[in-house]
Design a protein around this motif. Sequence first.
Motif, PDB file in Angstrom:
ATOM      1  N   ILE A  81      -9.719  10.350  -7.713  1.00 56.07           N
ATOM      2  CA  ILE A  81      -9.407  11.601  -7.021  1.00 56.07           C
ATOM      3  C   ILE A  81     -10.172  11.768  -5.712  1.00 56.07           C
ATOM      4  O   ILE A  81      -9.717  12.458  -4.808  1.00 56.07           O
ATOM      5  N   ASP A  82     -11.326  11.123  -5.589  1.00 57.48           N
ATOM      6  CA  ASP A  82     -12.085  11.246  -4.355  1.00 57.48           C
ATOM      7  C   ASP A  82     -11.499  10.406  -3.222  1.00 57.48           C
ATOM      8  O   ASP A  82     -11.954  10.483  -2.080  1.00 57.48           O
ATOM      9  N   LYS A  83     -10.464   9.614  -3.528  1.00 62.38           N
ATOM     10  CA  LYS A  83      -9.817   8.788  -2.508  1.00 62.38           C
ATOM     11  C   LYS A  83      -8.442   9.328  -2.124  1.00 62.38           C
ATOM     12  O   LYS A  83      -7.750   8.738  -1.294  1.00 62.38           O
ATOM     13  N   ALA A  84      -8.045  10.434  -2.736  1.00 60.24           N
ATOM     14  CA  ALA A  84      -6.735  11.024  -2.452  1.00 60.24           C
ATOM     15  C   ALA A  84      -6.839  12.528  -2.634  1.00 60.24           C
ATOM     16  O   ALA A  84      -6.305  13.099  -3.570  1.00 60.24           O
TER      17      ALA A  84
ATOM     18  N   LYS B   4      -1.146   6.432   0.368  1.00 60.00           N
ATOM     19  CA  LYS B   4      -1.918   5.205   0.603  1.00 60.00           C
ATOM     20  C   LYS B   4      -2.699   4.812  -0.633  1.00 60.00           C
ATOM     21  O   LYS B   4      -2.723   3.635  -1.025  1.00 60.00           O
ATOM     22  N   ALA B   5      -3.342   5.796  -1.281  1.00 56.92           N
ATOM     23  CA  ALA B   5      -4.114   5.514  -2.492  1.00 56.92           C
ATOM     24  C   ALA B   5      -3.216   5.003  -3.616  1.00 56.92           C
ATOM     25  O   ALA B   5      -3.595   4.116  -4.383  1.00 56.92           O
ATOM     26  N   MET B   6      -2.010   5.566  -3.710  1.00 54.45           N
ATOM     27  CA  MET B   6      -1.063   5.105  -4.732  1.00 54.45           C
ATOM     28  C   MET B   6      -0.699   3.635  -4.523  1.00 54.45           C
ATOM     29  O   MET B   6      -0.583   2.866  -5.481  1.00 54.45           O
ATOM     30  N   ARG B   7      -0.515   3.263  -3.276  1.00 56.33           N
ATOM     31  CA  ARG B   7      -0.032   1.913  -2.977  1.00 56.33           C
ATOM     32  C   ARG B   7      -1.124   0.852  -3.008  1.00 56.33           C
ATOM     33  O   ARG B   7      -0.878  -0.299  -3.374  1.00 56.33           O
ATOM     34  N   ASN B   8      -2.340   1.216  -2.588  1.00 55.47           N
ATOM     35  CA  ASN B   8      -3.366   0.174  -2.389  1.00 55.47           C
ATOM     36  C   ASN B   8      -4.258  -0.067  -3.599  1.00 55.47           C
ATOM     37  O   ASN B   8      -5.234  -0.823  -3.520  1.00 55.47           O
ATOM     38  N   GLY B   9      -3.974   0.583  -4.702  1.00 57.05           N
ATOM     39  CA  GLY B   9      -4.751   0.345  -5.920  1.00 57.05           C
ATOM     40  C   GLY B   9      -5.984   1.201  -6.067  1.00 57.05           C
ATOM     41  O   GLY B   9      -6.792   0.979  -6.984  1.00 57.05           O
ATOM     42  N   SER B  10      -6.154   2.224  -5.222  1.00 58.13           N
ATOM     43  CA  SER B  10      -7.330   3.090  -5.322  1.00 58.13           C
ATOM     44  C   SER B  10      -7.353   3.915  -6.601  1.00 58.13           C
ATOM     45  O   SER B  10      -8.401   4.443  -6.982  1.00 58.13           O
TER      46      SER B  10
ATOM     47  N   GLU C 165       0.080  -1.941 -13.573  1.00 63.55           N
ATOM     48  CA  GLU C 165       1.541  -2.003 -13.485  1.00 63.55           C
ATOM     49  C   GLU C 165       2.010  -1.346 -12.189  1.00 63.55           C
ATOM     50  O   GLU C 165       1.277  -0.584 -11.557  1.00 63.55           O
ATOM     51  N   GLN C 166       3.257  -1.622 -11.819  1.00 63.61           N
ATOM     52  CA  GLN C 166       3.926  -0.892 -10.755  1.00 63.61           C
ATOM     53  C   GLN C 166       4.763   0.211 -11.400  1.00 63.61           C
ATOM     54  O   GLN C 166       5.496  -0.041 -12.361  1.00 63.61           O
ATOM     55  N   LEU C 167       4.648   1.420 -10.862  1.00 65.75           N
ATOM     56  CA  LEU C 167       5.334   2.556 -11.470  1.00 65.75           C
ATOM     57  C   LEU C 167       6.841   2.313 -11.574  1.00 65.75           C
ATOM     58  O   LEU C 167       7.464   2.676 -12.589  1.00 65.75           O
ATOM     59  N   LYS C 168       7.446   1.701 -10.569  1.00 66.91           N
ATOM     60  CA  LYS C 168       8.892   1.491 -10.607  1.00 66.91           C
ATOM     61  C   LYS C 168       9.296   0.569 -11.761  1.00 66.91           C
ATOM     62  O   LYS C 168      10.380   0.735 -12.337  1.00 66.91           O
TER      63      LYS C 168
ATOM     64  N   PRO D  47       7.785   7.067  -6.495  1.00 70.30           N
ATOM     65  CA  PRO D  47       6.728   6.726  -5.544  1.00 70.30           C
ATOM     66  C   PRO D  47       6.265   5.281  -5.718  1.00 70.30           C
ATOM     67  O   PRO D  47       6.158   4.795  -6.850  1.00 70.30           O
ATOM     68  N   MET D  48       6.016   4.610  -4.620  1.00 68.13           N
ATOM     69  CA  MET D  48       5.446   3.269  -4.679  1.00 68.13           C
ATOM     70  C   MET D  48       3.989   3.420  -5.122  1.00 68.13           C
ATOM     71  O   MET D  48       3.166   3.990  -4.400  1.00 68.13           O
ATOM     72  N   MET D  49       3.685   2.928  -6.320  1.00 70.58           N
ATOM     73  CA  MET D  49       2.382   3.226  -6.914  1.00 70.58           C
ATOM     74  C   MET D  49       1.927   2.126  -7.859  1.00 70.58           C
ATOM     75  O   MET D  49       2.674   1.680  -8.729  1.00 70.58           O
ATOM     76  N   SER D  50       0.678   1.708  -7.678  1.00 65.58           N
ATOM     77  CA  SER D  50       0.027   0.841  -8.648  1.00 65.58           C
ATOM     78  C   SER D  50      -0.707   1.741  -9.638  1.00 65.58           C
ATOM     79  O   SER D  50      -1.451   2.642  -9.231  1.00 65.58           O
TER      80      SER D  50
END
Length: 249
Positions: A99-102, A219-225, A189-192, A152-155
């Motif tokens: 949460i501190d990264k988004a 950005k946080a969702m996509r980059n693994g944060s 995993e990838q959310l999709k 959403p594109m999300m790791s």
Amino acid sequence: MRIAVAGGTGTVGRHVVAIARERGHHVVSLSRAEGVDLINGRGLDQALHNVETVIDVSGIQAMSTKKAVDYFTAATQNLLAAGKKAGVTHHVALSIVGIDKANSGLYAGKLVQEDEVKHGGIPWTILRSTQFHEFVPMSLKAASVGPLVFVPMMSTQPVAAKEVAAALVDAAEAGPKGCLPDLGGPRAEQLKVLVAAYLAKTHQKKRIVPLPLPGPMGKAMRNGSLIPAPGSAVGRQTFLEWLDAIDAA
């Protein structure tokens, strides 16, 4: 031990209540349906009478940063104030990995909650977990438009809600420990991919449209944060195992 569970009828809360009772604790569930309103404090003083430990798994479904911040500020301040009045000696709160990264939306609210707990005057424990397996059908419901579902594109590294609940009861029994190691599921995993598996399992014909969200959250969702760091606690049940269990039920 006498434990109060804020949000005791929710996705994680119902498991917390059940597990704590199975372990022999006296449990009081706090929810609006049970006459307790965290936002205005109604029913809190009576509900927390003789309670030793509060486990807070309450929440709000909101994309708005203001709504999330307002909710967690009021709910946490009311819980802590009533807890001090009742003589509560341990406040356990569930938060979210990364949460501190988004710092927007729900995550901004959870950051405020953590800060309130750390400075609330009651010895505390905070456990951050990743999204639960149930996050997938919730996302599907919120993002479906006709035959399309915007994902959403999300790791992510989803974890079983029941395992999070067990970790929270463990924390209550262990006493105040500050910030615990993050807790995530067994696989990144990838959310999709998870949404596609859920659609197939539930026989829904929808086309997935990947959606790159803007700003720090996207950005946080996509980059693994939002994935736990190495050395974090890891759950056992995979998303596909959870799906199979849902199907069997």
